[in-house]
Design a protein around this motif. Structure first.
Motif, mmCIF file in Angstrom:
data_model
loop_
_atom_site.group_PDB
_atom_site.id
_atom_site.type_symbol
_atom_site.label_atom_id
_atom_site.label_comp_id
_atom_site.label_asym_id
_atom_site.label_seq_id
_atom_site.Cartn_x
_atom_site.Cartn_y
_atom_site.Cartn_z
ATOM 1 N N LYS A 1 -57.147 -20.174 29.640
ATOM 2 C CA LYS A 1 -56.600 -20.424 30.974
ATOM 3 C C LYS A 1 -57.029 -21.787 31.505
ATOM 4 N N ASN A 2 -58.293 -22.108 31.268
ATOM 5 C CA ASN A 2 -58.857 -23.332 31.830
ATOM 6 C C ASN A 2 -59.725 -24.042 30.785
ATOM 7 N N PRO A 3 -59.077 -24.845 29.907
ATOM 8 C CA PRO A 3 -59.813 -25.489 28.811
ATOM 9 C C PRO A 3 -60.976 -26.362 29.291
ATOM 10 N N ILE B 1 -61.684 -17.265 19.551
ATOM 11 C CA ILE B 1 -60.230 -17.422 19.496
ATOM 12 C C ILE B 1 -59.637 -16.200 18.798
ATOM 13 N N ASP B 2 -58.646 -15.599 19.446
ATOM 14 C CA ASP B 2 -57.908 -14.506 18.810
ATOM 15 C C ASP B 2 -56.578 -15.070 18.327
ATOM 16 N N VAL C 1 -53.895 -26.219 16.730
ATOM 17 C CA VAL C 1 -53.993 -27.219 17.803
ATOM 18 C C VAL C 1 -55.132 -26.828 18.746
ATOM 19 N N TRP C 2 -55.187 -25.542 19.092
ATOM 20 C CA TRP C 2 -56.214 -25.043 19.995
ATOM 21 C C TRP C 2 -57.608 -25.152 19.369
ATOM 22 N N ALA C 3 -57.718 -24.811 18.098
ATOM 23 C CA ALA C 3 -59.024 -24.885 17.421
ATOM 24 C C ALA C 3 -59.557 -26.317 17.458
ATOM 25 N N VAL D 1 -60.634 -27.150 21.114
ATOM 26 C CA VAL D 1 -61.919 -26.606 21.587
ATOM 27 C C VAL D 1 -63.093 -27.399 20.976
ATOM 28 N N GLN D 2 -62.893 -27.867 19.745
ATOM 29 C CA GLN D 2 -63.937 -28.690 19.141
ATOM 30 C C GLN D 2 -64.103 -29.990 19.926
ATOM 31 N N SER D 3 -62.980 -30.640 20.256
ATOM 32 C CA SER D 3 -63.120 -31.925 20.946
ATOM 33 C C SER D 3 -63.615 -31.735 22.382
#
Lengths: 250, 209
Positions: free
Chosen positions: A108-110, A129-130, A155-157, A160-162
């Motif tokens: 919701k809020n990266p 991450i699901d 893309v999400w993975a 989250v790393q960056s």
């Protein structure tokens, strides 16, 4: 040499470890503090506990349970479930968690990932991450897989790393709860696209599944049922992996 | 007999719960007293000081300065009094840290803190890894050689004199995992999370060093 981490996962309501994917048919597996103590003594490399019903009333007891568990184990403790903002993260760390796992709040809020890792350090921020396949794509899902988001898994993975996550706890909703093994293709896709540690979750049913999980380059292997039911002891999993040439802590 | 005083510094860099618990277990029924240091302190009152740290080098240094712990700690260390630094608590003993920006350290043990540099290496180095003993010491006996301890870090102590290294660990390359100069010790791993061998090391530090 760095060892593979075998991580039992406790799904907790208040102070009880439960099993039950939907909120019906919930079966109590045991007392959370007793089980945590047992796993720490019997060779777990880390412990993960999730508040699976983080209502206001249950939360107080859950936090007390985190405190009690932190007092009886001397291995790292990751706590997640119901983390919606920075205050929740601070509360859990103060209660004795070494790492806090954020899931849907991060979707919701990266920015929460960035804020949390700046405040507490990347090493204690885990993003759970699901993932699930949908229309031939791997997507990020929330609410136990019932809601498919617009986010593409890889893309999400990478994002989250960056943003500063120290680790990814990767659960495949396509294999979770089925005990047919980890989702190797999904996990390999993730581990080959990030350089932070990935914990594999969802689907362990037998010893070979742990080995196949290791082959995905995940550095942590998470399992619940096979341990809670007594099907395998942690040491028997480790001995099996050792015979296969996988570095383990014995 | 006068009680020995152990100071545990809370540098607001990760929680001190696990190490606090470990120390209490060890000193129970013995002639020791544990005091938590949260601000300016009289270093002459302490026989031993333990500083656990997580997160960034620069943050810990600036926290210690803000809390007015930095100066008495520096004097304590310059006098070669007994100290155990854990993770970032070890790293700040160096001259300089290069994490995000370059920060001056306590300058007690010569060396610099730099990021792991190696292709295809998963960073942070997170999990259980073994230590190889360089030489035996009061805090680390042969029985702990080749045992696993819990690590979580992205930066390592570099350009350190070999004589200051008690043990090394391998991850991509060899790096110092236990260091010592005089009565001052540093460990890169987290003994307080490292089950029985970790407790063994803390116990040796408190009771035997």
């Amino acid at each position: 040499m760095l060892k593979i981490r075998i991580i039992p996962c406790l799904d907790v309501i208040k102070n009880k470890v439960v099993k039950g994917v939907n909120f019906k048919n919930i079966k109590v597996m045991g007392n959370a503090v007793e089980m945590a103590r047992y796993y720490s003594l019997s060779g777990a490399d880390e412990l993960c506990m999730l508040d699976i019903n983080a209502s206001y009333q249950n939360r107080k007891t859950f936090i007390k349970t985190v405190e009690a568990i932190a007092k009886v184990i001397n291995i790292p403790l990751t706590v997640g479930g119901g983390v919606s903002g920075l205050d929740d993260i601070t509360d859990l760390l103060n209660a004795g968690a070494d790492k806090v796992s954020i899931n849907s709040a991060a979707v919701k809020n990266p920015k929460l990932i960035r804020q949390a890792s700046l405040k507490h350090g990347s090493q204690c921020i885990v993003v759970a991450i699901d993932g699930k396949r949908y229309e031939n794509k791997m997507k990020v899902v929330v609410k136990g897989g019932r809601e498919i988001t617009k986010k593409e898994l890889i893309v999400w993975a990478k994002q989250v790393q960056s943003l500063g996550a120290g680790e990814i706890l990767m659960t495949s909703m396509d294999t979770d709860g089925v005990q047919n093994g980890f989702d190797s293709s999904m996990l390999k896709k993730v581990t080959s696209n990030v350089s932070i540690p990935v914990i594999a979750s969802g689907g362990v049913g037998n010893l070979e599944h742990f080995y196949l999980g290791h082959l995905t380059k995940s550095t942590g292997l998470l399992a619940a049922s096979v341990f809670h039911s007594g099907k395998y002891k942690i040491m028997s999993v480790k001995k099996y992996l050792k015979n296969k040439g996988v570095p383990v802590r014995l | 007999m006068k009680k020995q005083v152990i100071g545990l510094i809370d540098g607001q860099s990760g929680n001190i719960g696990s190490i606090n618990k470990a120390i209490k277990e060890i000193i129970k029924g013995r002639s020791y007293q544990l005091k938590i240091i949260r601000g300016e302190f009289d270093y002459s009152l302490y026989n031993k000081i333990i500083l656990p740290g997580q997160g960034a080098y620069a943050t810990l240094i600036s926290n210690l300065k803000k809390l007015k712990i930095y100066n008495p700690l520096k004097t304590y260390l310059e006098n070669n009094f007994s100290y155990l630094g854990i993770c970032v608590g070890m790293q700040i003993l160096s001259d300089m840290g290069h994490e995000e920006k370059t920060t001056r350290g306590l300058g007690i043990i010569a060396g610099e803190i730099k990021k792991f540099k190696s292709k295809n290496l998963i960073i942070p180095h997170m999990g259980w890894n073994s230590i190889r003993l360089n030489k035996e010491d009061q805090i680390i006996k042969k029985n702990l050689d080749n045992k696993d301890f819990y690590f979580v870090h992205s930066y390592i102590f570099q350009n350190i004199k070999k004589s200051n290294v008690l043990a090394n660990t391998h991850y991509g390359k060899k790096f110092p995992s236990i260091i010592k100069k005089g009565n001052i010790y540093g460990v890169q791993f987290h003994p307080e999370k490292s089950h029985k061998y970790g407790l063994n090391l803390i116990k040796n530090y408190i009771l035997k060093s």
